[in-house]
Each structure stands twice: as structure tokens, then as C-alpha cells.
Design a protein around this motif. Structure first.
Motif, PDB file in Angstrom:
ATOM      1  N   LEU A  81       2.715   7.419  -5.796  1.00 58.73           N
ATOM      2  CA  LEU A  81       1.471   6.478  -7.189  1.00 58.73           C
ATOM      3  C   LEU A  81       1.989   5.740  -8.732  1.00 58.73           C
ATOM      4  N   ALA A  82       2.321   6.806  -8.571  1.00 55.99           N
ATOM      5  CA  ALA A  82       1.578   6.731 -10.660  1.00 55.99           C
ATOM      6  C   ALA A  82       3.135   6.005 -11.238  1.00 55.99           C
ATOM      7  N   ASP A  83       4.239   7.226 -10.545  1.00 59.31           N
ATOM      8  CA  ASP A  83       5.875   5.849 -11.008  1.00 59.31           C
ATOM      9  C   ASP A  83       5.338   4.213 -10.156  1.00 59.31           C
ATOM     10  N   HIS A  84       4.482   4.119  -8.688  1.00 58.69           N
ATOM     11  CA  HIS A  84       4.371   2.354  -9.071  1.00 58.69           C
ATOM     12  C   HIS A  84       3.510   2.145  -8.641  1.00 58.69           C
ATOM     13  N   ALA A  85       2.487   2.074 -10.031  1.00 52.78           N
ATOM     14  CA  ALA A  85       0.907   1.684 -10.040  1.00 52.78           C
ATOM     15  C   ALA A  85       0.700   0.553  -9.728  1.00 52.78           C
ATOM     16  N   ASP A  86       2.063  -0.272 -10.162  1.00 51.25           N
ATOM     17  CA  ASP A  86       1.907  -1.720 -10.082  1.00 51.25           C
ATOM     18  C   ASP A  86       2.482  -2.411  -9.139  1.00 51.25           C
ATOM     19  N   ARG A  87       2.499  -1.714  -7.900  1.00 50.35           N
ATOM     20  CA  ARG A  87       2.969  -1.920  -6.535  1.00 50.35           C
ATOM     21  C   ARG A  87       2.115  -2.231  -5.242  1.00 50.35           C
ATOM     22  N   ILE A  88       1.110  -1.101  -5.537  1.00 54.86           N
ATOM     23  CA  ILE A  88      -0.422  -0.866  -4.765  1.00 54.86           C
ATOM     24  C   ILE A  88      -1.056  -2.358  -5.023  1.00 54.86           C
ATOM     25  N   VAL A  89      -1.279  -2.932  -3.748  1.00 58.80           N
ATOM     26  CA  VAL A  89      -2.291  -3.819  -3.207  1.00 58.80           C
ATOM     27  C   VAL A  89      -3.094  -3.261  -2.098  1.00 58.80           C
TER      28      VAL A  89
END
Length: 300
Positions: free
Chosen positions: A242-250
Motif C-alpha cells: 500500500l505504501a507504494d500506492h498510498a494515494d490510490r486507496i479510498v
């Protein structure tokens, strides 16, 4: 920060995080007679899914709206979905109206593979729809259907998020599978697609799609809670990835159709944030408010 252990603790926790409220991209409000049928289906969940599924927030519409406000939800997407031709258009009309007349709600729409789909979708977008729902499992249709291609193109061009239940959970359907939906993404790579339930149970594949397509997001609906961990557990490196895509989790919850308190979903997300030093409160603020607010065009 101590994660909320009950719904009553949520508002204070949000204040501690410095958030004005929650933005939930995956809730369900439906016409009463449709919702009654949905709840009746869940009443037989033992037969359908092999697990009991008691609806935790089985209240009247006004009570459900009041509870959302008390939980600290300031903006939410009331999602609707169709399972047969001719249903999506009138459900969309209802959802657009509900979104305009209900404080905190945003107008939404749904689509189904039928000749009229682009017409009623365009009308809904013109009327202010800010989110679209598609349920491949319940609808039992192929998202690659040629009848849907103009609708996918319209959504991609408009940048309107579409919450897509295309994973195999809680049970496989005739056309479920992230590999199937990826073929839609290949034709429409600019699509802003929110994979419902983070692609449950294929969370690893869902994260791969986030890495490959810039418009793909994952919602947290029923992800990582004790109920779902029984049949769709998260990979051991979930927080690290998730740390690699933190701005794509809602944030998404499936409220009110969940068999546990709302706080359990928030506690699960808080656990992910605590498990990796690269996440923390900044990640929580993004997931719980900033990123879904941006997708929905909300200012709360």
C-alpha cells in the motif's frame, strides 16, 4: 493514535486525525422495495454464501442517514446496481434525485449492457452524477460487452469514477475476475476505476492493476475485517505494498449492508497505517477523506 473500538469513538478519533469527516465512496441506498429484496437475499446468506450475514444497520432510511452523520460521514456515494435490462435507467434516475435531495450524498448512476446505456448515462452525467456503480457478479453480464464500450469511453473521457465489483468475492460469477476487467482497462486505459472490495479475494492482482493503470483505485469495502478474513485474507505484505500506492486507496464500507459495526472497517485501515512507517496518519487522512473527496468532486 488508538483506532476506534466502537462507533461512538469515531468522531473523537477523526478530530484527533484533524479530519472534518469521512468520505465514503461505497454505500448503498436504494428504493425501499429494492432494498427489501436485497436484505431478504442477505437473510439467506448461509445458503448463498455459506456464512451468516446479519445486516447491522437495518433501519429506516432516515435513521440510516442520521447514523451516517453521527459516525462522522460528511460525504457519501449512494450506489445502485441493476441485474436485468430496463432496470438501470430508472435506478439511475432515482439515485440522481436521491443525491440531489439528500445532504451529504452525491448523485450516482449505474450501467447495464443494453442499447440505451449511453443515452441514460450521458443524461445522468449532465444531471450531475459524480460516481457510477457496476456489479458484474449480481448483473451476471460481461463487462467487455460491446454494448458497454461507448459507456466506458464516456466515463473515461469525463473522468467520472466507476466503482466496479468485478472480483470473485464473495463467490465467483459468470464473468467475474480481475483478468476479465483488465481487458476493459486495456481498451480504456484512462478509465477511473475503483475496484470494489480491493478486488477481493485477488488483492495481489488488484494491486498490480493499480501499478499498471493510473486511474485504478481500490476501495476498502469489507477488506481486512474479521468477517472477510475468514474467506479472503490479506497478503502478508499488504501494508508494505500500500505504501507504494498510498494515494490510490479510498474508503468504502458497504454501509448499511455489513454484518459488523462501521468502526471495524476504520480499525482495519488504521492497522494498515500502523504496520508500515511510510503510512501513518497521513495515509489515514488520504484514505478516509482526501482521495475519495477528490474522486467525488467533494469539498467537505
Amino acid at each position: 493514535m488508538t483506532a476506534p473500538r466502537s462507533d461512538a469513538e469515531i468522531p473523537a478519533w477523526l478530530t484527533e486525525l484533524g479530519l472534518p469527516g469521512l468520505v465514503d465512496i461505497h454505500t448503498h441506498f436504494l428504493p425501499e422495495r429494492v432494498l427489501d429484496k436485497v436484505w431478504a437475499y442477505f437473510d439467506q446468506a448461509g445458503e448463498h454464501y455459506g456464512v451468516e450475514w446479519p445486516i447491522h444497520y437495518r433501519y429506516s432510511e432516515q435513521t440510516r442517514l442520521r447514523v451516517l452523520r453521527e459516525l462522522g460521514v460528511t460525504t457519501f456515494a449512494p450506489l445502485v446496481y441493476a441485474h436485468k435490462p430496463g432496470m438501470a435507467e430508472w435506478l439511475t434516475g432515482w439515485a440522481v434525485d436521491f443525491g440531489h435531495r439528500t445532504p451529504g450524498a452525491v448523485p450516482t448512476a449505474t450501467i447495464f449492457p443494453e442499447p440505451e446505456v449511453t443515452t441514460y448515462l450521458a443524461e445522468a452525467l449532465d444531471a450531475g452524477a459524480r460516481c457510477v456503480k457496476m456489479h458484474v457478479q449480481v448483473g451476471a453480464f460481461d463487462p467487455r460487452d460491446e454494448l458497454l464500450q461507448p459507456a466506458w469511453g464516456l466515463l473515461a473521457e469525463a473522468g467520472i469514477p466507476v466503482v466496479v465489483h468485478c472480483g470473485h468475492g464473495p463467490r465467483p460469477g459468470a464473468h467475474t475476475g480481475l483478468d476479465v476487467f483488465e481487458q476493459v482497462l486495456r481498451r480504456h486505459p484512462a478509465l477511473v476505476a475503483v475496484l470494489a472490495h480491493a478486488g477481493m479475494p485477488d488483492h495481489d492482482v488488484a494491486l498490480d492493476l493499480v501499478g499498471e493503470y493510473p486511474g485504478v483505485h481500490l476501495d476498502t469495502t469489507m477488506v481486512g475485517v474479521a468477517f472477510s478474513e475468514q474467506f479472503a485474507s490479506l497478503p502478508a505484505d499488504w501494508s508494505a505494498r500500500l505504501a507504494d500506492h498510498a494515494d490510490r486507496i479510498v474508503l468504502g464500507t458497504d454501509y448499511p449492508n455489513i454484518p459488523y459495526p462501521y468502526a471495524e472497517q476504520l480499525a482495519a485501515i488504521a492497522g494498515w497505517a500502523e504496520a508500515d512507517d511510510r503510512l501513518g496518519p497521513e495515509f489515514l487522512r488520504a484514505v478516509l477523506h482526501d482521495t475519495p473527496a477528490k474522486l467525488l468532486g467533494a469539498s467537505s
